[in-house]
Design a protein around this motif. Structure first.
Motif, PDB file in Angstrom:
ATOM      1  N   UNK A  71       0.839  -1.393   0.013  1.00  0.00           N
ATOM      2  CA  UNK A  71       0.045  -0.019   0.038  1.00  0.00           C
ATOM      3  C   UNK A  71       0.866   1.296   0.048  1.00  0.00           C
ATOM      4  N   UNK A  72       2.118   1.252   0.577  1.00  0.00           N
ATOM      5  CA  UNK A  72       2.881   2.326   0.709  1.00  0.00           C
ATOM      6  C   UNK A  72       3.338   2.615  -0.749  1.00  0.00           C
ATOM      7  N   UNK A 136       0.988  -4.811  -5.921  1.00  0.00           N
ATOM      8  CA  UNK A 136       1.008  -3.197  -6.386  1.00  0.00           C
ATOM      9  C   UNK A 136       0.246  -3.055  -7.697  1.00  0.00           C
ATOM     10  N   UNK A 137       0.469  -4.238  -8.456  1.00  0.00           N
ATOM     11  CA  UNK A 137      -0.215  -4.112  -9.698  1.00  0.00           C
ATOM     12  C   UNK A 137      -1.905  -4.141  -9.517  1.00  0.00           C
ATOM     13  N   UNK A 138      -2.383  -4.929  -8.571  1.00  0.00           N
ATOM     14  CA  UNK A 138      -3.803  -4.837  -8.369  1.00  0.00           C
ATOM     15  C   UNK A 138      -4.366  -3.653  -7.520  1.00  0.00           C
ATOM     16  N   UNK A 139      -3.277  -2.980  -6.686  1.00  0.00           N
ATOM     17  CA  UNK A 139      -3.862  -1.973  -5.876  1.00  0.00           C
ATOM     18  C   UNK A 139      -3.489  -0.597  -6.363  1.00  0.00           C
ATOM     19  N   UNK A 192      -5.873   0.373  -0.966  1.00  0.00           N
ATOM     20  CA  UNK A 192      -4.896  -0.677  -1.204  1.00  0.00           C
ATOM     21  C   UNK A 192      -4.707  -1.776  -0.226  1.00  0.00           C
ATOM     22  N   UNK A 193      -4.674  -1.177   1.138  1.00  0.00           N
ATOM     23  CA  UNK A 193      -4.468  -2.065   2.157  1.00  0.00           C
ATOM     24  C   UNK A 193      -5.684  -3.249   2.264  1.00  0.00           C
TER      25      UNK A 193
ATOM     26  N   UNK B 263     -13.751   0.293  -6.130  1.00  0.00           N
ATOM     27  CA  UNK B 263     -13.107   1.326  -5.029  1.00  0.00           C
ATOM     28  C   UNK B 263     -14.212   2.416  -4.705  1.00  0.00           C
ATOM     29  N   UNK B 264     -15.215   2.708  -5.439  1.00  0.00           N
ATOM     30  CA  UNK B 264     -15.917   3.701  -5.090  1.00  0.00           C
ATOM     31  C   UNK B 264     -16.937   3.398  -4.148  1.00  0.00           C
ATOM     32  N   UNK B 265     -16.946   4.499  -3.015  1.00  0.00           N
ATOM     33  CA  UNK B 265     -17.698   4.060  -1.980  1.00  0.00           C
ATOM     34  C   UNK B 265     -16.995   3.478  -0.701  1.00  0.00           C
ATOM     35  N   UNK B 266     -15.657   2.789  -1.050  1.00  0.00           N
ATOM     36  CA  UNK B 266     -15.054   2.109   0.095  1.00  0.00           C
ATOM     37  C   UNK B 266     -14.232   3.278   0.701  1.00  0.00           C
TER      38      UNK B 266
END
Lengths: 263, 267
Positions: A71-72, A136-139, A192-193, B263-266
């Motif tokens: 996440x960082x 990292x790719x998915x977040x 991301x976390x 992601x929206x709303x989270x």
């Protein structure tokens, strides 16, 4: 009145569907029985076993650290990326946006397989690095997606004003732009976390041998009938469910209040 | 040293990262899909192998069936829930919505395990593999259907509904001719959030189908594991990728405004 009752019962049924398994697991984490549904008196046995299980504790620590590190990286890379995209020419911005869209819409197994093929071709073996990059790719696209709206809301003249008043571009960036988009960065980081903690498939394809996250460990334990760790995992799940439910509610209370104040 | 940079240059590391870890890996999939395993020469054999084999074809059909059913059931549950939440005057509307989408934050393997334990308690874990798999998929993906539907329905202009009623429409007609068409973007976005992941999330089918339900995601995983046929696995992955691309082009998912409902709303 009838309408209201009907509405309420639809919502109640929905919530019942979602929360019955979760509640059941939480309740039966407080009894030492190995099978769920058998009540052998209230005790913290499973929790004591869980905390004494060095393997699971290690996995929990590894999972959290992986989520934190990825996440960082995602937040730093994504923040720079979002600012860059925002000020880039349309062509560049569109190209980067389309590329970033791919892992978002793609089936996770395809992303995972693609990464595994790349790593197999250029690296001798999978390592913590490959796992970290997988996460990292998915977040990172989600970090960018949470920052871009903040950039759009920002007063475009602020940055120029800072330059006119004598700050260097770096100062203007860190003292003007970054504080403006900080809420977006924070929600991107949290997202991301969450996504990293939630992941199974990419983890399974990019992790080095022997490295386990909660997801991979639980999945592999379920497959073994009568696995000795399953009751302890009930306690672990209960802790995670409660932490997240409380966490989300607490995180949403100030938002709710603000909304009301605005109204 | 004085650092001089242009804001635009900040896009470079992100762009490079995406090329390296998104585009090039997809290139590898294409390469493996179109080459022969033993000789490395160009070949269409992997695709032929996939489409000519009854096992793999039935896997594909089963996945589509599971995904279709899951999507329909999700829609049937999520639409009334989202509609009631968006249109009602409950005081704690946002809290209720939060309760419905909260599972998104919880690790899905743990949630599926909770459902597995529940089904075991009820006594159907060993009896209804396909039913359990679909139930698990619905359980996992329901919030991803509710959220986009709610976001669309809450934005719906109420004056449209009033206009329709004023002009003499029956509420049912108003729903069918005004609400439903206007909520199409939410429906489409919900479907894209549910359909593809359902075809490929083999964790759910493995855990709740107890190995009796093989979906296409599992098939790919096996190609990279037990079957050890990376070329065939890549070919199937490429087919999936094409399906996703086409459905995205059709539904307009590449547009920037749609900020990825996941992601929206989270937070």
């Amino acid at each position: 009145m009838v309408k209201r009752i009907a509405k309420c019962s639809v919502l109640a049924l929905g919530l019942l569907f979602i929360y019955t398994p979760i509640l059941l697991l939480v309740v039966f984490s407080f009894t030492p029985a190995t099978t769920l549904g058998v009540w052998e008196g209230f005790s913290f046995d499973l929790y004591i076993q869980l905390f004494n299980n060095a393997k699971i504790m290690n996995i929990v620590k590894d999972t959290l650290l992986l989520a934190l590190f990825s996440a960082i990286i995602s937040t730093v890379l994504g923040t720079a990326g979002a600012i860059g995209i925002f000020y880039s020419k349309k062509k560049v911005a569109t190209t980067v946006n389309v590329m970033a869209r791919i892992p978002v819409i793609n089936a996770e197994i395809v992303t995972a397989v693609a990464l595994a093929l790349l790593f197999a071709a250029v690296l001798p073996d999978k390592s913590y690095f490959t796992l970290l990059m997988g996460h990292v790719v998915i977040t990172v696209p989600f970090v960018v997606l949470s920052i871009i709206p903040k950039l759009k809301q920002m007063d475009g003249n602020l940055y120029e004003a800072a330059l006119d008043l004598g700050s260097t571009p770096t100062q203007a960036l860190f003292k003007v732009v970054v504080p403006e988009i900080l809420p977006g960065m924070l929600s991107g980081f949290m997202l991301a976390v969450t996504l990293s903690l939630d992941d199974y498939i990419v983890t399974a394809f990019t992790r080095p041998t022997g490295f386990e996250t909660i997801s991979t460990y639980v999945y592999n334990s379920i497959k073994v009938p009568q696995h000795s760790a399953l009751p302890q995992l009930r306690a672990l799940s209960a802790i995670i469910f409660i932490v997240i439910i409380v966490g989300v509610i607490v995180a949403n209370i100030p938002k709710d209040k603000k909304r009301k104040e605005k109204v | 040293m004085k650092m001089h940079f242009n804001r635009r240059q900040l896009v470079i590391p992100y762009g490079l990262f995406l090329v390296l870890f998104v585009i090039i890996p997809l290139g590898f999939i294409v390469y493996y899909a179109f080459t022969n395993g033993s000789t490395g020469a160009f070949s269409l054999n992997n695709f032929i192998k996939f489409f000519a084999s009854p096992t793999s074809l039935s896997t594909l059909l089963l996945s589509i069936g599971v995904a279709l059913l899951t999507t329909i059931v999700c829609l049937l549950i999520a639409y009334p829930v989202a509609y009631i939440l968006a249109r009602s005057n409950f005081k704690k509307k946002s809290v209720l919505l939060m309760l419905f989408v909260l599972p998104m934050w919880i690790n899905f393997v743990l949630r599926i395990n909770a459902l597995r334990e529940f089904l075991d308690l009820v006594g159907i874990l060993n009896k209804a593999h396909l039913f359990n798999t679909i139930l698990g998929m619905v359980y996992d993906f329901l919030p991803f259907m509710i959220l986009p539907l709610y976001t669309t329905l809450i934005k719906l202009d109420k004056s449209m509904l009033e206009a329709s009623a004023d002009l003499g429409s029956h509420p049912v007609a108003t729903f069918c001719k005004v609400t439903l068409p206007l909520s199409m973007p939410g429906i489409v976005s919900g479907i894209t959030m549910v359909f593809m992941p359902t075809m490929t999330n083999y964790v759910i089918s493995d855990t709740l189908g107890l190995g009796h339900v093989t979906i296409i995601g599992k098939f790919i995983e096996e190609c990279f594991g037990a079957r050890s046929d990376w070329h065939l696995g890549s070919a199937i992955a490429l087919v999936l990728l094409m399906i996703i691309f086409v459905s995205m082009l059709v539904s307009g998912g590449f547009k920037e405004e749609d900020n990825g409902s996941r992601g929206a709303g989270l937070w």
